[in-house]
Design a protein around this motif. Structure first.
Motif, PDB file in Angstrom:
ATOM      1  N   ASP A   1      76.545 119.417  42.826  1.00  7.08           N
ATOM      2  CA  ASP A   1      75.627 120.480  42.420  1.00  7.08           C
ATOM      3  C   ASP A   1      74.441 119.979  41.613  1.00  7.08           C
ATOM      4  O   ASP A   1      73.618 120.771  41.143  1.00  7.08           O
ATOM      5  N   ARG A   2      74.346 118.661  41.451  1.00 11.39           N
ATOM      6  CA  ARG A   2      73.211 118.114  40.688  1.00 11.39           C
ATOM      7  C   ARG A   2      72.696 116.814  41.299  1.00 11.39           C
ATOM      8  O   ARG A   2      72.320 115.876  40.593  1.00 11.39           O
ATOM      9  N   LEU A   3      72.641 116.767  42.608  1.00  9.68           N
ATOM     10  CA  LEU A   3      72.215 115.553  43.296  1.00  9.68           C
ATOM     11  C   LEU A   3      70.768 115.190  43.002  1.00  9.68           C
ATOM     12  O   LEU A   3      70.384 114.018  43.100  1.00  9.68           O
ATOM     13  N   SER A   4      69.952 116.178  42.639  1.00  6.68           N
ATOM     14  CA  SER A   4      68.536 115.914  42.395  1.00  6.68           C
ATOM     15  C   SER A   4      68.250 115.499  40.962  1.00  6.68           C
ATOM     16  O   SER A   4      67.105 115.196  40.612  1.00  6.68           O
ATOM     17  N   THR A   5      69.273 115.468  40.106  1.00 15.08           N
ATOM     18  CA  THR A   5      69.072 115.079  38.715  1.00 15.08           C
ATOM     19  C   THR A   5      69.173 113.564  38.561  1.00 15.08           C
ATOM     20  O   THR A   5      69.684 112.863  39.434  1.00 15.08           O
ATOM     21  N   SER A   6      68.706 113.079  37.415  1.00  9.87           N
ATOM     22  CA  SER A   6      68.683 111.635  37.178  1.00  9.87           C
ATOM     23  C   SER A   6      70.093 111.054  37.096  1.00  9.87           C
ATOM     24  O   SER A   6      70.993 111.656  36.499  1.00  9.87           O
ATOM     25  N   ALA A   7      70.254 109.878  37.657  1.00 10.21           N
ATOM     26  CA  ALA A   7      71.546 109.195  37.611  1.00 10.21           C
ATOM     27  C   ALA A   7      71.900 108.751  36.206  1.00 10.21           C
ATOM     28  O   ALA A   7      73.075 108.518  35.901  1.00 10.21           O
ATOM     29  N   THR A   8      70.908 108.661  35.323  1.00  8.08           N
ATOM     30  CA  THR A   8      71.187 108.219  33.957  1.00  8.08           C
ATOM     31  C   THR A   8      71.918 109.278  33.156  1.00  8.08           C
ATOM     32  O   THR A   8      72.428 108.986  32.062  1.00  8.08           O
ATOM     33  N   GLY A   9      72.002 110.495  33.667  1.00  7.29           N
ATOM     34  CA  GLY A   9      72.745 111.547  32.986  1.00  7.29           C
ATOM     35  C   GLY A   9      74.240 111.485  33.216  1.00  7.29           C
ATOM     36  O   GLY A   9      74.999 112.239  32.603  1.00  7.29           O
ATOM     37  N   LEU A  10      74.675 110.582  34.072  1.00  7.26           N
ATOM     38  CA  LEU A  10      76.104 110.430  34.346  1.00  7.26           C
ATOM     39  C   LEU A  10      76.761 109.576  33.269  1.00  7.26           C
ATOM     40  O   LEU A  10      76.112 108.759  32.607  1.00  7.26           O
ATOM     41  N   SER A  11      78.066 109.741  33.109  1.00 14.18           N
ATOM     42  CA  SER A  11      78.815 108.887  32.192  1.00 14.18           C
ATOM     43  C   SER A  11      78.881 107.471  32.752  1.00 14.18           C
ATOM     44  O   SER A  11      78.570 107.229  33.925  1.00 14.18           O
ATOM     45  N   GLY A  12      79.338 106.528  31.917  1.00 10.16           N
ATOM     46  CA  GLY A  12      79.428 105.147  32.370  1.00 10.16           C
ATOM     47  C   GLY A  12      80.336 104.988  33.577  1.00 10.16           C
ATOM     48  O   GLY A  12      80.005 104.280  34.540  1.00 10.16           O
ATOM     49  N   GLY A  13      81.485 105.653  33.540  1.00 14.81           N
ATOM     50  CA  GLY A  13      82.403 105.570  34.672  1.00 14.81           C
ATOM     51  C   GLY A  13      81.823 106.192  35.925  1.00 14.81           C
ATOM     52  O   GLY A  13      81.997 105.669  37.037  1.00 14.81           O
ATOM     53  N   GLN A  14      81.122 107.306  35.770  1.00 22.72           N
ATOM     54  CA  GLN A  14      80.481 107.943  36.924  1.00 22.72           C
ATOM     55  C   GLN A  14      79.363 107.071  37.470  1.00 22.72           C
ATOM     56  O   GLN A  14      79.184 106.971  38.690  1.00 22.72           O
ATOM     57  N   GLN A  15      78.614 106.427  36.581  1.00 17.25           N
ATOM     58  CA  GLN A  15      77.553 105.535  37.043  1.00 17.25           C
ATOM     59  C   GLN A  15      78.117 104.377  37.853  1.00 17.25           C
ATOM     60  O   GLN A  15      77.536 103.971  38.867  1.00 17.25           O
ATOM     61  N   GLN A  16      79.265 103.849  37.431  1.00 13.48           N
ATOM     62  CA  GLN A  16      79.854 102.743  38.186  1.00 13.48           C
ATOM     63  C   GLN A  16      80.330 103.222  39.554  1.00 13.48           C
ATOM     64  O   GLN A  16      80.148 102.525  40.561  1.00 13.48           O
ATOM     65  N   ARG A  17      80.923 104.405  39.609  1.00 17.08           N
ATOM     66  CA  ARG A  17      81.323 104.944  40.908  1.00 17.08           C
ATOM     67  C   ARG A  17      80.107 105.273  41.770  1.00 17.08           C
ATOM     68  O   ARG A  17      80.158 105.163  42.995  1.00 17.08           O
ATOM     69  N   LEU A  18      78.987 105.651  41.134  1.00 19.81           N
ATOM     70  CA  LEU A  18      77.743 105.855  41.879  1.00 19.81           C
ATOM     71  C   LEU A  18      77.278 104.543  42.500  1.00 19.81           C
ATOM     72  O   LEU A  18      76.838 104.514  43.664  1.00 19.81           O
ATOM     73  N   CYS A  19      77.389 103.449  41.746  1.00 17.64           N
ATOM     74  CA  CYS A  19      77.008 102.138  42.285  1.00 17.64           C
ATOM     75  C   CYS A  19      77.922 101.744  43.441  1.00 17.64           C
ATOM     76  O   CYS A  19      77.470 101.126  44.414  1.00 17.64           O
ATOM     77  N   ILE A  20      79.195 102.090  43.339  1.00 23.48           N
ATOM     78  CA  ILE A  20      80.111 101.845  44.457  1.00 23.48           C
ATOM     79  C   ILE A  20      79.702 102.680  45.658  1.00 23.48           C
ATOM     80  O   ILE A  20      79.683 102.196  46.806  1.00 23.48           O
TER      81      ILE A  20
END
Length: 277
Positions: free
Chosen positions: A165-184
């Motif tokens: 529901d927030r695909l258009s928002t900045s990736a920097t708003g994710l938690s560290g764990g979410q950011q790592q899964r985003l990189c995956i």
């Protein structure tokens, strides 16, 4: 565009069209691999078979060549000034260092995730995942295709329900764990054959680290995974095979259970039992 077409053409011949999950042949074969940083001999004569749809852990003390070896598996090592590689790394029987093989095509099939989450700070969540696809596609992929790829990659990375529901928002708003899964997810967007993980949980809290470990366990059914880790408990939990490196050399490699219970080399036993490290 000419470069993109060349990459795409080379990409087609890089790997076999059919999976080798049920074949006795390894997905990857490393033969007499040496790597240098200038005059520093970081990886020394490594020979290794990496089995398909298995998790291979690489353990060893700091500075033993683990990460350098991992970067050699998808030609990231050569991006470092003064770095060079000798030997062969085969993916499905073809040497990725052979003349005419494009490094970008290699990285489409052999994705990589680094120790610290590296989302592109100026991009949305959606565009972060799509970045790899756009770089590798010949021509401009349609929005529909991008949306399909983004959703599939985020689902595979166990992140879709948290960010849909927030695909258009900045990736920097994710938690560290979410950011790592985003990189995956970004690495998964190109449908790689092999996924390389360099200390993927080192900068995460225990709950986030557990989420990444569970993801690794799930992904093994679809691809070959090689993970570098300092955490021997993590290696024991997630891997099928474990390789122990020391001073740039592969000391031994075996089924994980054997490595941690009855290692063949006394140096491996000394490291696992904490007598040095």
């Amino acid at each position: 565009m000419a470069t993109e077409r060349a990459v795409a053409a080379d990409d087609v011949s890089l790997v076999s069209a059919t999976p080798v999950a049920d074949s006795p042949a390894p997905r990857m074969r490393v033969d007499s691999l040496d790597a240098w940083f200038g005059s520093v001999h970081a990886v020394k004569g490594v020979n290794m078979h990496v089995r398909d749809r298995r998790v291979t852990a690489i353990i060893g003390p700091s500075g033993c060549g683990k990460s350098t070896f991992l970067r050699c598996l998808n030609r990231m090592h050569e991006t470092v000034p003064t770095a060079r590689v000798e030997g062969e790394v085969e993916l499905d029987g073809r040497d990725i260092y052979a003349r005419g093989v494009n490094a970008i095509a290699v990285r489409r099939h052999i994705g990589m995730v680094f120790q610290r989450p590296t989302p592109f700070p100026t991009m949305s969540i959606r565009d972060n995942v799509a970045a790899g696809l756009r770089a590798l596609e010949s021509g401009r992929p349609s929005r529909t295709k991008i949306d399909e790829v983004v959703e599939r990659a985020l689902v595979r990375a166990a992140l879709w329900d948290e960010v849909k529901d927030r695909l258009s928002t900045s990736a920097t708003g994710l938690s560290g764990g979410q950011q790592q899964r985003l990189c995956i997810a970004r690495a998964l967007a190109t449908d790689p054959t092999v996924l390389l993980l360099d200390e993927p949980t080192a900068s995460l809290d225990p709950i986030s680290a557990q989420a990444v470990e569970e993801l690794v366990y799930e992904l093994r059914s679809d691809m070959t995974i090689v993970i570098v880790t300092h955490n021997m408990q993590q290696a024991a939990r997630v891997s099928d095979s474990t390789a122990f490196f020391l001073h740039g050399e592969l000391v031994e490699m075996d089924e994980t259970n054997r490595i941690f219970t009855t290692p063949a080399d006394e140096r491996t036993e000394a490291y696992i039992t904490g007598r040095f490290g």
